[in-house]
Design a protein around this motif. Structure first.
Motif, PDB file in Angstrom:
ATOM      1  N   GLY A 232       0.825  -1.311   0.073  1.00  0.00           N
ATOM      2  CA  GLY A 232      -0.804   0.218   0.110  1.00  0.00           C
ATOM      3  C   GLY A 232       0.541   1.383   0.175  1.00  0.00           C
ATOM      4  N   GLU A 233       1.925   1.298   0.507  1.00  0.00           N
ATOM      5  CA  GLU A 233       3.088   2.178   0.370  1.00  0.00           C
ATOM      6  C   GLU A 233       3.089   3.175  -1.165  1.00  0.00           C
ATOM      7  N   ILE A 234       3.597   4.193  -1.084  1.00  0.00           N
ATOM      8  CA  ILE A 234       4.451   5.268  -2.069  1.00  0.00           C
ATOM      9  C   ILE A 234       5.755   4.868  -2.369  1.00  0.00           C
ATOM     10  N   VAL A 235       6.345   4.545  -3.112  1.00  0.00           N
ATOM     11  CA  VAL A 235       7.935   4.594  -3.357  1.00  0.00           C
ATOM     12  C   VAL A 235       8.510   4.892  -4.574  1.00  0.00           C
ATOM     13  N   LEU A 236       9.902   5.332  -3.860  1.00  0.00           N
ATOM     14  CA  LEU A 236      11.294   5.960  -4.922  1.00  0.00           C
ATOM     15  C   LEU A 236      12.354   5.093  -4.987  1.00  0.00           C
TER      16      LEU A 236
END
Length: 430
Positions: A232-236
């Motif tokens: 569910g996370e937003i990662v770069l």
């Protein structure tokens, strides 16, 4: 080819590397193209000879009292392949393709030399100017740590848990010496062979084409695990390269969330397209250019910086790089590391995390960069790594491999049985 022909080939390739300052893969490829009669077993044995010779270049030269390509290749057979002077001489006798070598008596005298009398950097097989850096990184253990970098590396695989599990992949490698990795929870290891034995071609397996696994060192797998991406996370992934860690994140996140993969050299991103397809990953967005990152500022739950570095942690796999590194290389890389950390940090949301990874063992690229970053960015603080380590590894009793002053973690062949990696984590204050 008999041993004499293989030895002569290794000498020719080592000479090419030395005189033309060529990377090992290029020299090996050119030799193979001009000697098409050599079979795959011959090419594998010759490659092993060349790589082994370069891993222990300085100590071989000390023992042989000379550092010519012939000295190094012969010393490799004696010291690393376990062939006695008598056996070597007998093997080459009557072989018209074999080079001339010293007498049994002279070779025996060479092997009797006391390596303990050599300078420390020679015993450690590293450039002399790097001794101080290794001492800073490892204290009294620095020489043993450097010597551990002279062994052949294993082949490590990361199981793609999106489509399968480790037991299934292990079953697919039955009879090929595969076993579960000690630390990485989804890793598989196939140990390196000895002497002329080749490593298996894992990427030729049907299960590789089916996306069951990726080739990835256990240390790289652990670095991804330490970054701690969750569903569910937003990662770069800011220095994504070919996408190994982004793919590991996708599996950790169960294909739930969003991973943005960017690299300043967008050509390095090209292999990721096929790897994403093969792995069944649905959450990676490739960002080719800086303007593709617009709007992501302070919006990422996690940002990974797998920074450009000297690659000292990969010397087992790329031993020629050990002898090409210079103080200018190191200075250039540390400037790059400061810049990429600064650039990547703007994408971390308040309370979010920034992970810093290198495949280097040098404190100039590791703890020194962390201290400098914290000085420039008081809005960040370091995260506690003991609990993160316990969550990332399969062995609950594995000691935490702290770096100097407990500022980050440092993995190495001697400490963790992996390539050399450094990991540090930061959190943007609320």
């Amino acid at each position: 080819m008999r041993l004499g022909g293989r030895l002569q080939a290794a000498i020719e390739i080592l000479t090419d590397i030395e005189t033309r300052h060529r990377p090992v893969p290029e020299a090996l490829k050119d030799w193979g193209l001009s000697h098409r009669f050599a079979g795959s077993g011959d090419r594998g044995a010759i490659s092993n000879l060349v790589h082994d010779a370069l891993r222990m270049k300085l100590s071989h030269a000390f023992i042989m009292d000379g550092g010519t390509p012939a000295d190094l290749a012969v010393a490799t057979l004696l010291r690393q392949w376990g062939i006695s002077p008598e056996e070597l001489t007998a093997s080459l006798e009557g072989d018209k393709f074999a080079p001339e070598i010293p007498s049994v008596e002279l070779l025996s005298a060479c092997l009797a030399r006391d390596l303990g009398q050599a300078p420390a950097h020679v015993r450690a097989d590293i450039p002399e100017w790097l001794v101080a850096s290794f001492e800073r990184a490892f204290g009294d253990d620095w020489e043993a740590e450097a010597q551990a970098m002279t062994a052949r590396p294993p082949l490590d695989l990361r199981v793609n848990t999106i489509v399968t599990d480790r037991d299934q992949v292990l079953a697919g490698f039955e009879g090929q010496g595969a076993s579960a990795t000690r630390l990485a929870p989804n890793g598989i290891r196939i140990e390196a062979g000895e002497g002329p034995q080749r490593q298996i071609a894992a990427t030729s397996e049907v299960n590789f084409a089916g996306g069951w696994f990726e080739v990835q060192d256990e240390g790289s797998q652990l670095a991804a695990g330490l970054a701690g991406a969750e569903p569910g996370e937003i990662v770069l992934d800011y220095c994504a390269g070919g996408g190994g860690k982004a793919l590991a994140f996708a599996a950790m996140m169960n294909n739930d969330g969003r991973i943005n993969a960017y690299d300043a050299d967008r050509r390095r991103l090209a292999p990721m397209v096929e790897r994403i397809r093969r792995a069944g990953v649905e959450i990676i967005d490739i960002k080719e250019r800086p303007f593709n990152l617009a709007g992501l500022e302070q919006a990422m739950d996690r940002v990974l910086v797998d920074a450009p570095c000297t690659g000292t942690g990969t010397w087992r796999r790329r031993p020629d790089a050990k002898w090409r590194i210079s103080e200018k290389n190191l200075s250039d890389r540390t400037a790059d590391q400061d810049k990429v950390l600064d650039d990547a940090s703007v994408y971390v949301r308040p309370g979010g995390e920034l992970a810093y990874v290198t495949c280097s063992l040098l404190p100039e690229e590791n703890t020194d960069r962390v201290k400098a970053f914290l000085t420039r960015h008081p809005e960040f603080e370091t995260i506690s790594l003991k609990q993160r380590w316990r969550a990332a590894v399969a062995d609950p009793d594995a000691p935490v491999p702290y770096a100097d002053q407990n500022l980050g973690l440092i993995l190495s062949p001697r400490r963790t049985g992996t390539d050399g990696f450094y990991f540090a984590g930061f959190r943007r204050k609320l």
